[in-house]
Scaffold this motif. Sequence first.
Motif, PDB file in Angstrom:
ATOM      1  N   VAL A 111      42.005  30.583  30.034  1.00 37.63           N
ATOM      2  CA  VAL A 111      41.374  30.863  31.051  1.00 37.63           C
ATOM      3  C   VAL A 111      40.959  32.269  31.340  1.00 37.63           C
ATOM      4  CG1 VAL A 111      40.624  30.682  33.460  1.00 37.63           C
ATOM      5  CG2 VAL A 111      41.909  28.836  32.171  1.00 37.63           C
ATOM      6  N   ASN A 112      39.971  32.926  31.204  1.00 38.18           N
ATOM      7  CA  ASN A 112      39.581  34.128  31.398  1.00 38.18           C
ATOM      8  C   ASN A 112      39.320  34.306  32.971  1.00 38.18           C
ATOM      9  OD1 ASN A 112      38.046  36.548  31.836  1.00 38.18           O
ATOM     10  ND2 ASN A 112      37.228  36.497  29.739  1.00 38.18           N
ATOM     11  N   ILE A 113      40.151  35.129  33.479  1.00 41.62           N
ATOM     12  CA  ILE A 113      40.195  35.391  35.094  1.00 41.62           C
ATOM     13  C   ILE A 113      39.413  36.865  35.434  1.00 41.62           C
ATOM     14  CG2 ILE A 113      42.273  33.979  35.289  1.00 41.62           C
ATOM     15  CD1 ILE A 113      43.836  36.638  35.600  1.00 41.62           C
ATOM     16  N   ASN A 114      38.563  37.218  34.679  1.00 41.77           N
ATOM     17  CA  ASN A 114      37.623  38.382  35.105  1.00 41.77           C
ATOM     18  C   ASN A 114      36.888  38.033  36.102  1.00 41.77           C
ATOM     19  OD1 ASN A 114      38.750  39.619  32.758  1.00 41.77           O
ATOM     20  ND2 ASN A 114      36.792  40.522  32.276  1.00 41.77           N
ATOM     21  N   LYS A 115      36.131  36.913  36.313  1.00 41.04           N
ATOM     22  CA  LYS A 115      35.541  36.849  37.483  1.00 41.04           C
ATOM     23  C   LYS A 115      36.326  36.523  38.908  1.00 41.04           C
ATOM     24  CE  LYS A 115      31.322  36.490  35.896  1.00 41.04           C
ATOM     25  NZ  LYS A 115      31.739  37.061  34.731  1.00 41.04           N
ATOM     26  N   ILE A 116      37.448  36.247  38.803  1.00 37.01           N
ATOM     27  CA  ILE A 116      38.194  36.315  40.068  1.00 37.01           C
ATOM     28  C   ILE A 116      38.373  37.674  40.471  1.00 37.01           C
ATOM     29  CG2 ILE A 116      40.484  35.550  40.827  1.00 37.01           C
ATOM     30  CD1 ILE A 116      38.704  33.498  40.245  1.00 37.01           C
ATOM     31  N   ALA A 117      38.616  38.745  39.569  1.00 34.87           N
ATOM     32  CA  ALA A 117      38.646  39.954  39.762  1.00 34.87           C
ATOM     33  C   ALA A 117      37.462  40.680  40.114  1.00 34.87           C
ATOM     34  CB  ALA A 117      39.200  40.988  38.563  1.00 34.87           C
ATOM     35  N   THR A 118      36.502  40.155  39.806  1.00 35.06           N
ATOM     36  CA  THR A 118      35.114  40.584  40.149  1.00 35.06           C
ATOM     37  C   THR A 118      34.809  40.223  41.643  1.00 35.06           C
ATOM     38  OG1 THR A 118      34.200  40.272  38.023  1.00 35.06           O
ATOM     39  CG2 THR A 118      32.546  40.292  39.947  1.00 35.06           C
ATOM     40  N   LEU A 119      35.120  38.999  42.037  1.00 35.50           N
ATOM     41  CA  LEU A 119      35.064  38.631  43.431  1.00 35.50           C
ATOM     42  C   LEU A 119      36.053  39.505  44.282  1.00 35.50           C
ATOM     43  CD1 LEU A 119      33.898  36.508  45.372  1.00 35.50           C
ATOM     44  CD2 LEU A 119      35.569  35.102  44.841  1.00 35.50           C
ATOM     45  N   ARG A 120      37.304  39.584  43.895  1.00 35.76           N
ATOM     46  CA  ARG A 120      38.379  40.538  44.635  1.00 35.76           C
ATOM     47  C   ARG A 120      37.435  41.899  44.980  1.00 35.76           C
ATOM     48  NH1 ARG A 120      42.922  42.743  41.243  1.00 35.76           N
ATOM     49  NH2 ARG A 120      41.302  43.670  40.399  1.00 35.76           N
ATOM     50  N   ASN A 121      37.130  42.456  43.787  1.00 29.25           N
ATOM     51  CA  ASN A 121      36.800  43.843  43.877  1.00 29.25           C
ATOM     52  C   ASN A 121      35.396  43.982  45.023  1.00 29.25           C
ATOM     53  OD1 ASN A 121      38.689  44.300  42.067  1.00 29.25           O
ATOM     54  ND2 ASN A 121      37.305  44.575  40.429  1.00 29.25           N
ATOM     55  N   SER A 122      34.872  42.985  44.986  1.00 30.77           N
ATOM     56  CA  SER A 122      33.447  43.101  45.660  1.00 30.77           C
ATOM     57  C   SER A 122      33.636  43.128  47.184  1.00 30.77           C
ATOM     58  CB  SER A 122      32.470  41.699  45.566  1.00 30.77           C
ATOM     59  OG  SER A 122      33.110  40.442  46.189  1.00 30.77           O
ATOM     60  N   ARG A 123      35.022  42.782  47.734  1.00 27.87           N
ATOM     61  CA  ARG A 123      35.261  42.918  49.108  1.00 27.87           C
ATOM     62  C   ARG A 123      36.319  43.970  49.324  1.00 27.87           C
ATOM     63  NH1 ARG A 123      34.277  39.259  53.249  1.00 27.87           N
ATOM     64  NH2 ARG A 123      35.245  40.353  55.258  1.00 27.87           N
ATOM     65  N   GLY A 124      37.147  44.505  48.353  1.00 25.23           N
ATOM     66  CA  GLY A 124      38.234  45.194  48.539  1.00 25.23           C
ATOM     67  C   GLY A 124      39.503  44.139  48.988  1.00 25.23           C
ATOM     68  N   GLY A 125      40.709  44.852  48.830  1.00 24.59           N
ATOM     69  CA  GLY A 125      42.031  44.172  49.091  1.00 24.59           C
ATOM     70  C   GLY A 125      42.316  43.453  48.140  1.00 24.59           C
ATOM     71  N   ASN A 126      42.755  42.271  48.273  1.00 27.19           N
ATOM     72  CA  ASN A 126      43.609  41.361  47.096  1.00 27.19           C
ATOM     73  C   ASN A 126      43.459  40.037  47.474  1.00 27.19           C
ATOM     74  OD1 ASN A 126      45.036  41.766  44.777  1.00 27.19           O
ATOM     75  ND2 ASN A 126      46.869  41.003  45.611  1.00 27.19           N
ATOM     76  N   THR A 127      42.024  39.768  47.742  1.00 27.07           N
ATOM     77  CA  THR A 127      41.618  38.360  47.978  1.00 27.07           C
ATOM     78  C   THR A 127      40.380  38.210  46.846  1.00 27.07           C
ATOM     79  OG1 THR A 127      42.655  38.262  50.301  1.00 27.07           O
ATOM     80  CG2 THR A 127      41.100  36.298  49.336  1.00 27.07           C
ATOM     81  N   PRO A 128      40.301  37.080  46.352  1.00 23.44           N
ATOM     82  CA  PRO A 128      41.348  36.221  45.798  1.00 23.44           C
ATOM     83  C   PRO A 128      42.569  37.198  44.994  1.00 23.44           C
ATOM     84  CG  PRO A 128      39.668  35.934  44.472  1.00 23.44           C
ATOM     85  CD  PRO A 128      39.098  36.821  45.439  1.00 23.44           C
TER      86      PRO A 128
END
Length: 237
Positions: free
Chosen positions: A6-23
């Motif tokens: 499973v490539n998890i890049n998109k999870i990092a993209t979502l996190r980066n869009s808001r800052g912090g560490n969620t998801p």
Amino acid sequence: MTKLSVNINKIATLRNSRGGNTPNVVQFAKDVQRFGAQGVTVHPRPDERHIRYQDTRDLKSEVYTEFNVEGNPVKSFMDLVLEVKPTQVTLVPDAVDALTSNAGWDTIKNKAFLTEVITEFKSHGIRTSIFVDPVLEMIEGAKIIGADRVELYTESFAHQYSLGNEKAIKPFTKAAELSNELGIGVNAGHDLSLDNIKFFKENIPGLLEVSIGHALISESLYLGIENVVQMYLQRLK
């Protein structure tokens, strides 16, 4: 059974869009493994617009299945891979400003460079895979440069299959057959999805691993990540 990474890049993209560490990228990697995924893939780019170099370091101790790190072997990427020592490194010729991977390597024109890079990674016990289009000459070139595996770039198949053209699988089948003959492992990735993965798997002899990110994460928005991982595993049996 073909392994699912499973490539998890998109999870990092979502996190980066808001800052912090969620998801939380590390927690997500732990979860998809718990749900049955046999590997985790990341593709850190120099601008760190999704997966960051530090994410790759943090994931090393948490990925107990297979850890696959993809990227263009610029110096910073090579240093990162040699530090983390993942199960597999997948070499991808994407430009710095590329939105996503959009072509495979020319293993003939880049023979000297790729041979040097692959030799370095293999000397550290890291399995090497090279991202290629389903062109027989590129498969032969992958053998010459010493790659352990090829990852077939599957965008053209996925697009044509969505239009009803099942014959689009033929060059991929031939590329896999040649890889098998040459003793090179076969991986695949890019735009594979729940809609096309079963047909693809059934027509690719010796398919060892698929790396799926964008489609899998998108499908999970509707169906749930645990359910989607299980659906892929069923199709890959």
